[in-house]
Motif scaffolding. Structure first.
Motif, PDB file in Angstrom:
ATOM      1  N   THR A 244       7.570  -0.358 -17.092  1.00 32.50           N
ATOM      2  CA  THR A 244       8.889   0.188 -16.495  1.00 32.50           C
ATOM      3  C   THR A 244       8.798   0.379 -15.022  1.00 32.50           C
ATOM      4  N   ALA A 245       7.745   0.272 -14.502  1.00 34.88           N
ATOM      5  CA  ALA A 245       7.400   0.451 -13.034  1.00 34.88           C
ATOM      6  C   ALA A 245       6.406  -0.491 -12.330  1.00 34.88           C
ATOM      7  N   ILE A 246       6.319  -0.650 -11.128  1.00 31.54           N
ATOM      8  CA  ILE A 246       5.238  -1.473 -10.410  1.00 31.54           C
ATOM      9  C   ILE A 246       4.918  -0.921  -9.085  1.00 31.54           C
ATOM     10  N   PHE A 247       3.734  -0.453  -9.043  1.00 36.68           N
ATOM     11  CA  PHE A 247       3.195  -0.009  -7.971  1.00 36.68           C
ATOM     12  C   PHE A 247       2.451  -1.326  -7.128  1.00 36.68           C
ATOM     13  N   SER A 248       3.092  -1.604  -5.903  1.00 28.86           N
ATOM     14  CA  SER A 248       2.704  -2.604  -5.022  1.00 28.86           C
ATOM     15  C   SER A 248       1.658  -2.218  -3.950  1.00 28.86           C
ATOM     16  N   CYS A 249       0.609  -2.853  -3.612  1.00 28.93           N
ATOM     17  CA  CYS A 249      -0.476  -2.203  -2.821  1.00 28.93           C
ATOM     18  C   CYS A 249       0.067  -2.074  -1.364  1.00 28.93           C
ATOM     19  N   ASN A 250       0.984  -3.010  -1.089  1.00 32.22           N
ATOM     20  CA  ASN A 250       1.834  -2.744   0.245  1.00 32.22           C
ATOM     21  C   ASN A 250       3.369  -3.171   0.150  1.00 32.22           C
ATOM     22  N   ASP A 251       4.201  -2.998   1.074  1.00 30.22           N
ATOM     23  CA  ASP A 251       5.596  -3.519   1.114  1.00 30.22           C
ATOM     24  C   ASP A 251       5.825  -4.812   0.918  1.00 30.22           C
ATOM     25  N   GLU A 252       4.928  -5.756   1.512  1.00 26.22           N
ATOM     26  CA  GLU A 252       5.276  -7.069   1.394  1.00 26.22           C
ATOM     27  C   GLU A 252       4.887  -7.648   0.200  1.00 26.22           C
ATOM     28  N   ILE A 253       3.796  -6.937  -0.682  1.00 25.96           N
ATOM     29  CA  ILE A 253       3.834  -7.350  -2.101  1.00 25.96           C
ATOM     30  C   ILE A 253       4.795  -6.739  -2.916  1.00 25.96           C
ATOM     31  N   ALA A 254       5.441  -5.539  -2.380  1.00 26.96           N
ATOM     32  CA  ALA A 254       6.611  -4.897  -3.213  1.00 26.96           C
ATOM     33  C   ALA A 254       8.006  -5.903  -2.923  1.00 26.96           C
TER      34      ALA A 254
END
Length: 339
Positions: A244-254
């Motif tokens: 239900t959520a994704i933590f991306s390791c930086n904003d580019e990944i997000a």
């Protein structure tokens, strides 16, 4: 005509050597003399030429920024922060991008330092976390400052700036948990960066604190890139039980994860919350704007340069090791879990 150091010396009624000592911020100048010289510099609008100073004497007034980072926004922020302090302190900046995985990287760094007459080096990840690079710089007798990820006490090898990625990742994950999320995917950055591991550990620690089982299948290996975010989110969204959520390791990944979600007709944040890290322009150029951790890279770089130049001049800095903790910045890409 261009104002010279001779003009400043005549105007202030001191020797050229004294003017040089004041410009180079050497401590062995009386306060009254220093004030006279600084007044002359201002009145004549004298601009010291660092390249000429390098050639004129044994001292070097150039520092180098060595980096290998795919995130252009991070690199630009670092360059701007370093350059701002170099201009203030009358130093020149040599920018040297290179491949940290290259076979002869140590020889490349050595040649650059010798040919450019470098007096100090600003190291960012992954170079700041590579023992072989640290040892080579120590052998060369070159001052250096390290910017690296960490929340533990430093080793005392050099001045350093520590970025507390662990606590920041913990706060971001707690934000998602407070919104009711327990199935939280994680797309990592490159394993050559210590920040990747610090952010994963902060994520895991928050889950453990709230008695949420750590599902290793929700942690996807990646790189600090947009394409990695696309691939990682695509993989997570193929699961039978989707996060239900994704933590991306930086904003580019997000940003990449957001793009992949749109392609899969997943609404953000109604069906899926996405967070990033660093507060780069990537987090502000998407719709919705991405919740992230605000990491002041330009300030970090400027402070690191101040520490380095103090070390070069053998001046005692108040804190030779400083720590920054990125802070949670809530935007529109996160919402309460719907299942």
């Amino acid at each position: 005509m261009k104002v010279t150091i001779n003009d400043v010396a005549r105007h202030a009624g001191v020797s050229i050597k004294t003017v040089s000592r004041v410009i180079n911020k050497e401590p062995s100048v009386r306060a009254a003399t220093k004030e006279k010289v600084e007044a002359a510099v201002r009145e004549l609008n004298y601009q010291p030429n660092a390249a000429a100073r390098n050639l004129a004497g044994s001292k070097s007034f150039s520092i180098a920024f060595i980096y290998d980072n795919p995130n252009a926004y991070y690199v630009i922020d670092m360059q701007n922060g370093i350059l701002q302090e170099c201009r203030k302190q009358n130093f020149e900046l040599v920018i040297h991008p290179c491949n940290s995985k290259a076979e002869h990287i140590l020889d490349e760094i050595t040649d650059m330092i010798r040919h450019s007459r470098i007096s100090g080096v600003v190291l960012t990840p992954p170079f700041s976390e590579m023992p072989s690079v640290i040892e080579r710089l120590k052998e060369l007798g070159v001052n250096f400052v390290r910017i690296f990820s960490g929340h533990d006490a430093p080793d005392g090898i050099s001045p350093c700036i520590m970025v507390n990625d662990f606590d920041a990742a913990f706060s971001i994950t707690e934000h998602l948990i407070a919104l009711g999320h327990s199935e939280i995917g994680f797309i990592s950055g490159g394993k050559e960066h210590k920040s990747t591991f610090e952010r994963i550990e902060g994520y895991k620690e928050a889950l453990s604190k709230h008695q949420i089982d750590i599902d290793e299948s929700l942690i996807i290996d990646g790189e600090y890139s947009f394409d990695s975010g696309v691939a990682g989110a695509t993989e997570l969204l193929k699961r039978t039980t989707k996060p239900t959520a994704i933590f991306s390791c930086n904003d580019e990944i997000a940003a990449g994860a957001l793009f992949a979600s749109r392609l899969a007709n997943v609404a953000i944040p109604q069906d899926l919350s996405i967070v990033g890290f660093e507060n780069s322009p990537f987090s502000r150029q998407t719709w919705p704007k991405i919740t992230t951790a605000d990491q002041p890279n330009q300030t970090i770089a400027q402070n690191a340069t101040t520490l380095l130049i103090s070390e070069i001049r053998k001046q005692k800095a108040p804190d030779i090791c400083q720590q920054f903790t990125p802070t949670l910045l809530v935007r529109d890409s996160t919402a309460e879990a719907t299942k």
